[in-house]
Motif scaffolding. Structure first.
Motif: not given
Lengths: 316, 407
Positions: B3-4, B7-8, B11, A260, A300, A252, A39, A256
């Motif tokens: 887990k991913f 983690y995301t 973040l 990643l 996501l 960031l 960071f 993503v």
């Protein structure tokens, strides 16, 4: 939207996106090797811009503690850029030694390293303000030589214009992508880096010094951060000590979205976010950040590994 | 995958944390530069609070205010202070947001026991922090809060900064005088800043009142650095005049990108661009910007001459409006306290009475400040005699410039 405007916004998107991409490359490099997010990268980005600016002008600003200090030399832009980015790289190495290595030795939770790098970022940002003040610094108009201020691709009635500096940043990001891809996929250095990323213990049994490669990774990543900061600074001016924070968050989102740890993903993510922002309707242009992060949120939900990321399978 | 995903999420959470920790919204840095001073009758300095943005993006303006206030402190103490008792400025960093301003106000009121506060920097912050002072009955003088409704926050709230509705139209009228051919106007404003939002309403109303054609209104954020999308949208409509309401960093960058993308028409800047700090952002491209101002370094007053000299001796350039307004804020408190005579030397137990009496005194006086003569309406609105319109003239190398006043 007519074709001219569409093409204009497409070019705008590419140029903004390449800025995000070049910044995110440094982020993703550390993640791909160490699996952690640094960071402090936003603060390094800011530092790189200040280093180059000071080396070029031989001075440190007007209001901070260093206001009356000066350097004996004033370097040409290209040399200042390389040296400034190198200094940013060295700060990155120091950040690794201070914020990451002690925690790694204690095998601390990765989240703690995130908090630790945040702490370093805050200190660096405040230190910049203390030393050089809060002013905005703009690189001299002839930084890139006597180039025209804008390139015109259109007609007099329907001009399509883009700032020359944006084209330069776009070109530099493409070149850096090429060099990094070559470095990581085709050289011993890259293979050793990947080995360290895979399993540091095994890598050390093969004669690789993981600690040295971690330092090198931080140096290269921070060098890229400093380089990105300078290029962006030359495009929009160094907007104060907090300059890198917005880019840090956007970076960031870029990594993503791109996936990643994926270097081409960082570039693709940057370009996608830049294009999304450019095509936000003009009445809502102040909400372009919301559009960019909205796309990230959707990604996501639909494809958590990102555009070019791999799905990690852990065997038990 | 679990887990991913975890983690995301972490973040993103950490990203928000980073914003909170590093941005000007952080309140952690608010406690610097403080001095514990108490009011007493034994010649101890009389504490006046200065709550402005010393850190964060707005610190560019806040630091100008710190400079102006410090010059005032030295100037009035050299003149003998308040009937022989020196003043002591107590600085609190408001950072750039409402939370920071509220914290700073609370600390000044409860811990530092100041008699009054000059601050905060932004109108947006005033709407958050001024009610705190109003509830505590502590007089506040806004040095740069020009948005509509600030003095109306309460009986203890006044400002030395003229409302933008009075200042801004002068600039548009001045450019129309210079170029009567202007017809099409594009307006840009920072929509996340209360002051810019308020100012753009005044500008847009002026455009309508002058029978001009408002071709587009483009919005941005004060934190933005890239304006290519907005600029190309606006330039497509071929405006003759661009009006910008923003702060120096974003406004200067916007000017730079407008010019680099080929805009050749007139630019009117709002009050946020009214600072020599703009020069280092758009350099040679700042040339020609027209700005309405509440302060002119060339104003012919004794106090302004002293203030201008002190500033020039220290910084080798003309003082900016924000420094002049902070000086004026301190001056109003000092002169009001002077008129109160012995009552100004209150003991700590009588601080509440002192604050109330000071508030009443502030509103009744007339003050010859660097801004010219100012007074206040009963609800705390400043009544200023003179306003100015200036055009920026940059040197050829683009490193230095000045505001040239249009008659």
């Amino acid at each position: 939207m007519n074709f001219t405007l569409f093409f204009q916004q497409f070019l705008n998107g590419l140029s903004i996106g390449s800025v995000y991409a070049i910044f995110a490359l440094g982020y993703t490099l550390i993640f791909s090797i160490l699996g952690i997010i640094n960071f402090a990268h936003g603060a390094i980005f800011t530092l790189g811009a200040y280093f180059t600016y000071s080396l070029m002008g031989g001075a440190f600003g007007f209001n901070g503690l260093l206001a009356n200090a000066s350097l004996p030399v004033q370097l040409p832009f290209a040399l200042a850029l390389l040296l400034g980015s190198g200094l940013a790289g060295l700060v990155g190495v120091a950040v690794e030694r201070i914020a990451f290595q002690p925690l790694r030795q204690r095998q601390a939770d990765p989240l703690l390293t995130v908090v630790s790098s945040l702490g370093v970022a805050v200190v660096i940002v405040n230190l910049i303000q203390y030393l050089v003040g809060a002013e905005i610094y703009t690189f001299p108009n002839n930084t890139y030589g006597d180039l025209p201020a804008a390139l015109n691709f259109g007609t007099a009635a329907q001009p399509i214009m883009i700032r020359t500096v944006q084209v330069i940043i776009f070109a530099v990001s493409v070149v850096i992508l090429g060099i990094l891809t070559f470095l990581i996929n085709r050289t011993k250095f890259g293979k050793a880096m990947k080995a360290v990323a895979e399993d540091p213990t095994t890598a050390s049994l093969l004669g690789i010094n993981p600690d040295r490669f971690i330092i090198l990774t931080f140096f290269v990543s921070s060098f890229l951060g400093g380089l990105a900061g300078t290029l962006v600074g030359s495009s929009v001016g160094i907007a104060g000590p907090y300059f890198g924070i917005g880019f840090g968050l956007k970076g960031l989102a870029v990594i993503v979205l791109g996936g990643l740890g994926s270097i081409p993903g960082a570039v693709l993510g940057g370009l996608v976010i830049g294009l999304v922002e450019a095509f936000v309707p003009s009445d809502y242009s102040a909400y372009k950040d919301a559009a960019a992060f909205g796309i990230l949120f959707l990604m996501l939900l639909v494809r958590p590994q990102g555009l070019l990321g791999r799905t990690f399978v852990q065997k038990v | 995958m679990k887990k991913f995903a975890a983690y995301t999420s972490s973040l993103l959470v950490t990203g928000s944390l980073f914003l909170g920790a590093c941005s000007p919204n952080s309140t952690n840095t608010a406690a610097n530069n403080t001095t514990n001073v108490t009011t007493s009758g034994s010649g101890a300095p009389i504490p006046i609070g200065i709550a402005v943005a010393q850190t964060g993006p707005v610190s560019l303006l806040g630091q100008e205010q710190v400079t102006g206030a410090k010059i005032a402190e030295k100037y009035f103490n050299d003149q003998g202070g308040i009937n022989g008792t020196p003043i002591k400025l107590v600085f609190q960093d408001t950072t750039g947001d409402e939370a920071g301003a509220i914290n700073a106000f609370q600390t000044l009121i409860t811990r530092d026991k100041v008699v009054g506060i000059v601050g905060p920097t932004l109108s947006q912050q005033a709407f958050g922090a001024d009610p705190v002072a109003e509830r505590a009955k502590v007089p506040v003088l806004g040095p740069s809060n020009t948005a509509k409704g600030v003095p109306q926050i309460g009986d203890y709230i006044a400002r030395v900064s003229a409302p933008i509705s009075v200042v801004a139209p002068n600039a548009v009228k001045a450019v129309l005088k210079l170029n009567p051919q202007i017809k099409k106007v594009a307006v840009f404003y920072a929509q996340n800043d209360a002051f810019s939002k308020s100012e753009t309403e005044t500008f847009q109303q002026t455009v309508k009142d002058q029978n001009l054609d408002l071709v587009t209104v483009q919005k941005f954020q004060t934190t933005d650095t890239d304006f290519q999308t907005q600029v190309t949208n606006a330039l497509n409509l071929k405006p003759d005049l661009v009006i910008i309401s923003g702060l120096a960093a974003d406004g200067g960058n916007l000017v730079r990108q407008l010019r680099e993308l080929g805009y050749k028409g007139v630019i009117v800047g709002g009050n946020g661009l009214n600072t020599s700090n703009l020069f280092s952002v758009c350099k040679a491209l700042c040339d020609g910007i027209v700005i309405a101002q509440a302060y002119s370094p060339e104003h012919s007053g004794e106090v302004n001459a002293a203030f201008r000299k002190a500033y020039q001796d220290q910084y080798k350039k003309e003082p900016p409006q924000f420094s002049a307004q902070a000086f004026a804020g301190v001056q109003v408190f000092v002169e009001a306290l002077e008129k109160m005579g012995d009552q100004a030397k209150a003991n700590p137990g009588a601080i509440a009475e002192l604050r109330t009496a000071l508030n009443q005194q502030v509103l009744t006086g007339k003050y010859e400040t660097p801004l010219g003569e100012i007074a206040f309406t009963p609800d705390g609105e400043v009544v200023q005699k003179e306003f100015y319109v200036a055009q920026i003239k940059m040197d050829e190398d683009g490193n230095n410039g000045k505001f040239v006043f249009l008659k």
